[in-house]
Write an enzyme that holds these catalytic residues in place. Structure first.
Site, PDB file in Angstrom:
ATOM      1  N   GLY A 107      19.920 -18.164 -39.456  1.00  0.00           N
ATOM      2  CA  GLY A 107      21.275 -18.047 -40.006  1.00  0.00           C
ATOM      3  C   GLY A 107      22.268 -18.994 -39.345  1.00  0.00           C
ATOM      4  O   GLY A 107      23.054 -19.655 -40.042  1.00  0.00           O
ATOM      5  N   LYS A 121      24.722  -9.999 -44.224  1.00  0.00           N
ATOM      6  CA  LYS A 121      25.317 -11.295 -44.561  1.00  0.00           C
ATOM      7  C   LYS A 121      24.927 -11.828 -45.945  1.00  0.00           C
ATOM      8  O   LYS A 121      25.678 -12.562 -46.562  1.00  0.00           O
ATOM      9  CB  LYS A 121      24.957 -12.337 -43.489  1.00  0.00           C
ATOM     10  CG  LYS A 121      25.706 -12.114 -42.180  1.00  0.00           C
ATOM     11  CD  LYS A 121      25.427 -13.229 -41.187  1.00  0.00           C
ATOM     12  CE  LYS A 121      26.244 -13.019 -39.919  1.00  0.00           C
ATOM     13  NZ  LYS A 121      26.071 -14.111 -38.951  1.00  0.00           N
TER      14      LYS A 121
HETATM   15  P1  NDP Z   1      17.790 -15.960 -36.717  1.00  0.00           P
HETATM   16  O1  NDP Z   1      16.899 -14.841 -36.333  1.00  0.00           O
HETATM   17  O2  NDP Z   1      18.241 -16.119 -38.112  1.00  0.00           O
HETATM   18  O3  NDP Z   1      17.072 -17.353 -36.285  1.00  0.00           O
HETATM   19  C1  NDP Z   1      16.505 -17.485 -35.014  1.00  0.00           C
HETATM   20  C2  NDP Z   1      16.066 -18.931 -34.813  1.00  0.00           C
HETATM   21  O4  NDP Z   1      15.585 -19.065 -33.463  1.00  0.00           O
HETATM   22  C3  NDP Z   1      14.946 -19.364 -35.730  1.00  0.00           C
HETATM   23  O5  NDP Z   1      15.071 -20.721 -36.043  1.00  0.00           O
HETATM   24  C4  NDP Z   1      13.708 -19.125 -34.864  1.00  0.00           C
HETATM   25  O6  NDP Z   1      12.614 -19.941 -35.206  1.00  0.00           O
HETATM   26  C5  NDP Z   1      14.248 -19.585 -33.529  1.00  0.00           C
HETATM   27  N1  NDP Z   1      13.468 -19.052 -32.404  1.00  0.00           N
HETATM   28  C6  NDP Z   1      13.431 -17.780 -31.948  1.00  0.00           C
HETATM   29  N2  NDP Z   1      12.601 -17.695 -30.894  1.00  0.00           N
HETATM   30  C7  NDP Z   1      12.080 -18.945 -30.698  1.00  0.00           C
HETATM   31  C8  NDP Z   1      11.159 -19.503 -29.776  1.00  0.00           C
HETATM   32  N3  NDP Z   1      10.599 -18.769 -28.819  1.00  0.00           N
HETATM   33  N4  NDP Z   1      10.877 -20.832 -29.848  1.00  0.00           N
HETATM   34  C9  NDP Z   1      11.448 -21.596 -30.813  1.00  0.00           C
HETATM   35  N5  NDP Z   1      12.326 -21.120 -31.724  1.00  0.00           N
HETATM   36  C10 NDP Z   1      12.628 -19.814 -31.671  1.00  0.00           C
HETATM   37  O7  NDP Z   1      19.031 -15.853 -35.722  1.00  0.00           O
HETATM   38  P2  NDP Z   1      20.493 -16.502 -35.889  1.00  0.00           P
HETATM   39  O8  NDP Z   1      20.332 -17.855 -36.454  1.00  0.00           O
HETATM   40  O9  NDP Z   1      21.374 -15.537 -36.554  1.00  0.00           O
HETATM   41  O10 NDP Z   1      20.953 -16.601 -34.367  1.00  0.00           O
HETATM   42  C11 NDP Z   1      20.421 -17.584 -33.496  1.00  0.00           C
HETATM   43  C12 NDP Z   1      21.260 -17.602 -32.222  1.00  0.00           C
HETATM   44  O11 NDP Z   1      22.596 -17.990 -32.552  1.00  0.00           O
HETATM   45  C13 NDP Z   1      21.355 -16.247 -31.522  1.00  0.00           C
HETATM   46  O12 NDP Z   1      21.211 -16.470 -30.137  1.00  0.00           O
HETATM   47  C14 NDP Z   1      22.782 -15.809 -31.812  1.00  0.00           C
HETATM   48  O13 NDP Z   1      23.312 -15.023 -30.772  1.00  0.00           O
HETATM   49  C15 NDP Z   1      23.497 -17.143 -31.880  1.00  0.00           C
HETATM   50  N6  NDP Z   1      24.741 -17.096 -32.653  1.00  0.00           N
HETATM   51  C16 NDP Z   1      25.890 -17.441 -32.007  1.00  0.00           C
HETATM   52  C17 NDP Z   1      27.082 -17.413 -32.680  1.00  0.00           C
HETATM   53  C18 NDP Z   1      28.321 -17.780 -31.940  1.00  0.00           C
HETATM   54  O14 NDP Z   1      29.422 -17.531 -32.475  1.00  0.00           O
HETATM   55  N7  NDP Z   1      28.232 -18.380 -30.762  1.00  0.00           N
HETATM   56  C19 NDP Z   1      27.178 -17.021 -34.093  1.00  0.00           C
HETATM   57  C20 NDP Z   1      25.882 -16.706 -34.701  1.00  0.00           C
HETATM   58  C21 NDP Z   1      24.716 -16.728 -33.977  1.00  0.00           C
HETATM   59  P3  NDP Z   1      11.533 -19.464 -36.311  1.00  0.00           P
HETATM   60  O15 NDP Z   1      12.159 -19.752 -37.644  1.00  0.00           O
HETATM   61  O16 NDP Z   1      10.377 -20.322 -35.999  1.00  0.00           O
HETATM   62  O17 NDP Z   1      11.282 -17.999 -36.079  1.00  0.00           O
END
Ligand code: NDP
Length: 284
Positions: free
Chosen positions: A135, A73
């Site tokens: 993201g 991306k």
């Molecule tokens: P990233 O890996 O970029 O970000 C993940 C985020 O989740 C971060 O903010 C991370 O926090 C947080 N996180 C992960 N585990 C925990 C935890 N145990 N407690 C608190 N925070 C946590 O992933 P994306 O942003 O790309 O994706 C996030 C979600 O969005 C996924 O489930 C994905 O499937 C969904 N999604 C859905 C879409 C749709 O069309 N419906 C499109 C794109 C994504 P930290 O920064 O602290 O690690």
């Protein structure tokens, strides 16, 4: 509809994932078939070392555009000819569109979320609590800010990442953004209009993992959204529904980013319900 396919090609080789196994492919192809559109959507797995060659290949084969997912991306940007407004702010592209022989990078994730949110509430002038700073959160934060949200509170486990997103929103949009460290169960302030889980907490297979939110702070006046599409009913969505909130599951975002991508590529407004039903068929 013309008798000539939009592009004619023959591919020989074995592809690791048949269309039926990939929800995005299945959903987009379902829309093309429903509308009798002579377009195809095909999935390729591209190694990061071959990304430039893959984009060059798309140009050579006259693709109207393509989607790209992680890990491409951000790195895809160096191979494109320009960026749309929100993609430029986010620094991330999930949809490439050919416009006047140029490949322009757009981000339809945030736009897809915004479209589903607008079916429930107009974010203009509203206060928003956004869990996550990855993201998806970045895409949503930028898009709701550009749509006129008054205030966005970013709550994230990793403070540095959270502050980075807040800085971006304050620098590049007119929204007032602030970071709140995530300590224990976060209580959503009364008066918040929209609550969004943009973390991966609760995603299949970890469906029982709980988002650290004080569920009693959810008020029936709030719209509560989850980006997770699998499962559709996350713990957060169920709890919010029980408290009388208006809820928004992750499927709307997924379907709408596809609807917007198809519009960009083909200029056709496709029927979202066809795509939604196809996804439900797959994940049921
Ligand atoms: P990233 O890996 O970029 O970000 C993940 C985020 O989740 C971060 O903010 C991370 O926090 C947080 N996180 C992960 N585990 C925990 C935890 N145990 N407690 C608190 N925070 C946590 O992933 P994306 O942003 O790309 O994706 C996030 C979600 O969005 C996924 O489930 C994905 O499937 C969904 N999604 C859905 C879409 C749709 O069309 N419906 C499109 C794109 C994504 P930290 O920064 O602290 O690690």
């Amino acid at each position: 509809m013309s008798d000539t396919p939009n592009f004619l090609w023959q591919l020989t080789g074995s592809f690791s994932k048949p269309a039926g196994d990939n929800p995005t492919v299945a959903m987009i192809e379902a829309a093309y078939q429903h509308h009798g559109m002579e377009w195809r959507y095909v999935n390729f797995e591209v190694d990061p070392s071959n990304l430039g060659a893959a984009v060059q290949g798309a140009r050579a084969m006259d693709f109207a555009g393509f989607n790209c997912s992680l890990p491409h991306k951000v790195t895809v940007i160096e191979y494109l000819d320009g960026l749309g407004e929100s993609a430029k702010i986010m620094g991330a592209v999930n949809c490439v569109v050919r416009r006047e022989e140029k490949y322009i990078g757009e981000n339809t994730d945030g736009k897809g979320f915004l479209k589903s949110l607008q079916e429930k509430v107009d974010p203009a002038g509203k206060t928003i609590v956004l869990f996550g700073a990855g993201g998806a959160a970045r895409a949503i934060g930028v898009e709701v800010a550009l749509a006129g949200a008054a205030r966005i509170t970013v709550v994230n486990r990793n403070a540095e990442r959270g502050r980075e997103l807040v800085h971006l929103l304050n620098e590049k949009t007119a929204t007032e953004a602030e970071f709140t460290p995530w300590e224990g169960d976060y209580a959503v302030p009364l008066g918040t209009h929209v609550v969004v889980n943009a973390t991966s907490v609760g995603m299949y297979p970890d469906v029982d993992t709980r988002l650290a939110v004080d569920l009693d702070s959810l008020d029936s006046s709030m719209v509560v959204a989850d980006v997770i599409a699998n499962p559709l009913r996350t713990n957060l969505i169920s709890a919010a529904e029980q408290r009388g909130c208006t809820v928004l599951d992750g499927l709307g975002m997924l379907v709408n980013q596809g609807v917007i991508s198809i519009k960009y590529w083909t200029d056709v407004d496709v029927e979202p319900s066809v795509m939604r039903n196809k996804i439900l068929e797959i994940i049921d």
